[in-house]
Design an enzyme around this catalytic site. Structure first.
Site, PDB file in Angstrom:
ATOM      1  N   ASP A   1       0.770  -1.119   0.050  1.00 24.08           N
ATOM      2  CA  ASP A   1       0.215  -0.420   0.026  1.00 24.08           C
ATOM      3  C   ASP A   1       1.125   0.917  -0.126  1.00 24.08           C
ATOM      4  O   ASP A   1       2.230   1.305   0.308  1.00 24.08           O
ATOM      5  CB  ASP A   1      -1.130   0.178   1.249  1.00 24.08           C
ATOM      6  CG  ASP A   1      -1.879   1.340   1.316  1.00 24.08           C
ATOM      7  OD1 ASP A   1      -2.798   0.970   0.366  1.00 24.08           O
ATOM      8  OD2 ASP A   1      -1.912   1.950   2.323  1.00 24.08           O
TER       9      ASP A   1
ATOM     10  N   GLU B   1       0.857  -0.463  -4.980  1.00 21.93           N
ATOM     11  CA  GLU B   1       0.378   0.184  -5.264  1.00 21.93           C
ATOM     12  C   GLU B   1       1.021   2.024  -5.467  1.00 21.93           C
ATOM     13  O   GLU B   1       1.600   2.688  -4.905  1.00 21.93           O
ATOM     14  CB  GLU B   1      -0.700   0.151  -4.058  1.00 21.93           C
ATOM     15  CG  GLU B   1      -1.883   1.382  -4.861  1.00 21.93           C
ATOM     16  CD  GLU B   1      -2.394   2.610  -3.262  1.00 21.93           C
ATOM     17  OE1 GLU B   1      -3.793   2.605  -3.367  1.00 21.93           O
ATOM     18  OE2 GLU B   1      -1.961   2.337  -2.151  1.00 21.93           O
TER      19      GLU B   1
END
Length: 646
Positions: free
Chosen positions: A312, A365
């Site tokens: 993330d 990401e």
């Protein structure tokens, strides 16, 4: 008398920052020493004056079980007889700085109390009887870049609740039986869970982690989570976890200001605070901190048989000036905004994962144009297996939200991706981030009346499967959730009693099944030879036609899309061979809720030149629909068209 389980070699590796099995030494480990059963406690607290283990077993008193310092390493250690799994504990830390005192959960704890309680739990995570031996034996040979990867993104707390029992969460074991069957039936290859590491606040969805080594207790025990992974594997489903090494919350029981100093985070707020999220940023330049994170990543592959980590907020790690104004950040030693320590950490992380667990995936990401995110470290890349294509997602949703009458003015939003599509190994995400915070559901974003909304959503999903790249869809999108996602409630499963929602679900299932079966749709996802426009310039009619290709010359799929509600009859499209072309997908089929227009199961290519190809098909393009064709096995050989030399 302390009897440490850490050898001199362990301490040497820890000091170097290269003890990648640190979770086997630090934390609370149920063991026996000199015939006495108990638990060995070890924690890194270099700036402590005194450290104690506190819990029910000593009435939470800090002067009963004091740990012993292992010299300059900063590790404190104690074996306590008679303590076993399930025991609640914390570390009572007295700092050398300003007499700061705090009770902390264990950074390496394997289990936790359920929120709002904050203690760690002693837990023996050994001894689970795994049944996924076939999966694990095959995994090292898995080649993800050439394989079909269709990911179902899941928030375990809101996929399916139990309304008749106070709307409670399902347990890991309840999820195991239902989710595995559902995902298998609908043709997905992987499940990706939003972070399951322990977190204090439900509304963070797990992205503000406190217990990096503990599956959240909301849904059961560590062994229960193992059962969930095991069950998915036995159904042929891989498991990906969202992982958050970018930042951590300020909650007192967590890593923040751990020993009265900024131990895990930078002291200077210009480096150590992520103000947008109210969190702290890891100090990747501290060897022990990067060691903690890499050890944590390997832990999930090792102990829980996880098949991938989606990392993330990578952009926030790479840039020192991420979401910061002038004067709110400190340049690197060369005066630039690149976080050199984070770059080094990410490369080491990917190198270790790839070296120790072949066949697993790491997915970034990363929302910027940072180069070579998914290229090998040895040629200057960050080493990830894949990168989310956020540009594709934004452009495509922007185009699809337009009324079809205006789409001809936005054709470039659908074609621009091909200028960069093979600069990285991409995954195409329609994730949870696109259906929260007032953005509405995927179905809600689509223009038109109810019929057109469903047709547009079927077309959007078909377009995703037509494009090069691996696929990800957040739960609920597969059957047309009307509501925006709410983490406190179940998905609206009752919608499947209505034909249009059920038809959409069938469409997604058939997309997944076809994507997995046809090499042309996945084998060269990360190779420019796997994609070719036939015609992307029909602006006035808002149509597109393209070829997807496999490595073998016979593996070809023709895809044509009509992004208006006006059917296109006698629409001629060039193809690379004669013979019969079978219609294998049609999003306008009545089975899916469409109007039933199409090409009667297939067409024969005529020797009429079109778009530089010697043969062509005379198609019916249904309204707001995608159709796909595959040359029949008895078709003529490929012609040597210059446009199809892949």
């Amino acid at each position: 008398m302390s009897q440490p389980l850490l050898s001199e070699f362990d301490l040497h590796l820890f000091a170097q920052g290269t003890h990648y099995r640190l979770y086997e030494k630090l934390g609370a480990h149920v063991t026996s020493i000199d015939g006495q059963a108990g638990t060995n406690f070890a924690v890194w607290v270099p700036n402590a004056r005194q450290v104690s283990v506190i819990g029910d077993f000593n009435d939470w008193k800090a002067d009963v079980h004091r740990l012993h310092s292992l010299g300059s390493t900063g590790i404190w250690n104690l074996f306590i007889p008679g303590i076993g799994s399930g025991t609640l504990y914390k570390y009572a830390i007295e700092s050398q700085h300003q007499n700061y005192r705090v009770d902390k959960a264990d950074p390496f704890g394997f289990a936790s109390e359920i929120r709002p309680q904050t203690a760690s739990k002693v837990w023996d995570i050994s001894g689970y009887g795994w049944g996924d031996q076939d999966w694990m034996a095959a995994r090292p040979g898995f080649q993800p870049h050439h394989a079909p990867i269709a990911i179902y993104e899941v928030h375990p707390g809101s996929w399916r609740r139990v309304p008749e029992e106070g709307n409670r969460w399902q347990t890991y074991r309840e999820l195991a039986s239902q989710l595995a069957e559902y995902v298998h039936q609908n043709g997905y290859t992987h499940v990706e869970f939003l972070p399951i590491s322990e977190h204090p606040f439900d509304g963070s969805w797990g992205y503000q982690t406190v217990g990096y080594f503990a599956p959240t207790s909301r849904f059961g025990t560590p062994r229960d989570f193992m059962s969930l992974v095991d069950t998915l594997h036995q159904h042929g489903i891989g498991v990906i976890l969202d992982w958050v090494p970018a930042h951590f919350p300020r909650d007192e029981q967590g890593l923040a200001y751990f020993d009265g100093t900024h131990l895990y985070e930078h002291a200077d707020p210009r480096q150590g605070e992520q103000r947008d999220w109210g969190t702290y940023v890891f100090n990747y330049g501290r060897r022990e901190v990067s060691n903690f994170l890499i050890s944590n990543a390997l832990f999930w592959f090792d102990k829980y048989h996880i098949d991938g980590l989606r990392v993330d907020a990578v952009a926030s790690m790479l840039y020192l000036n991420y979401s910061r104004k002038e004067g709110e950040w400190i340049p690197n030693e060369f005066g630039g905004p690149e976080n050199l320590q984070a770059i080094s950490f990410l490369r080491r992380f990917n190198e270790q994962v790839n070296a120790e667990y072949p066949g697993v995936m790491t997915i970034a990401e990363e929302s910027t144009a940072w180069p070579m995110v998914s290229r090998p470290v040895e040629i200057g890349g960050l080493g990830f297996g894949f990168k989310w294509d956020m540009g594709w997602m934004h452009d495509t949703l922007g185009y699809m939200s337009q009324d079809p009458i205006h789409r001809k003015y936005h054709q470039n939003q659908m074609t621009f991706r091909q200028t960069y599509a093979f600069t990285e190994n991409f995954a195409l995400p329609l994730s949870h981030d696109e259906v929260v915070y007032g953005k509405g559901s995927l179905l809600g974003k689509m223009p038109g009346d109810e019929w057109q909304k469903f047709a547009n959503l079927r077309l959007l999903l078909g377009w995703m499967y037509a494009q090069p790249g691996k696929k990800l869809l957040f739960m609920g999108g597969e059957f047309g959730q009307w509501r925006e996602w709410n983490h406190d409630t179940s998905l609206d499963w009752h919608l499947l009693q209505y034909p249009r929602h059920l038809g959409l679900q069938r469409w997604v299932r058939d997309l997944n099944t076809t994507y997995r079966a046809e090499r042309a749709l996945h084998q060269l996802d990360c190779d420019a030879n796997g994609f070719e426009w036939i015609d992307c310039n029909d602006v006035e009619q808002s149509t597109f036609s393209l070829l997807r290709k496999g490595a073998a010359p016979t593996d070809r799929i023709l895809i044509a899309c009509n992004f208006t509600p006006v059917p296109r009859y006698n629409y001629r499209v060039g193809v690379p061979r004669g013979g019969h072309w079978q219609e294998i997908l049609n999003s306008d089929a009545t089975l899916y809720g469409g109007s039933g227009q199409g090409n009667i199961g297939g067409l024969t290519a005529a020797p009429i030149s079109c778009f530089g190809r010697s043969h062509s098909l005379n198609l019916t393009l249904p309204p707001l629909a995608l159709v796909a064709f595959k040359p029949a096995t008895e078709s003529l050989p490929l012609t040597r068209d210059s446009a199809d030399v892949g």
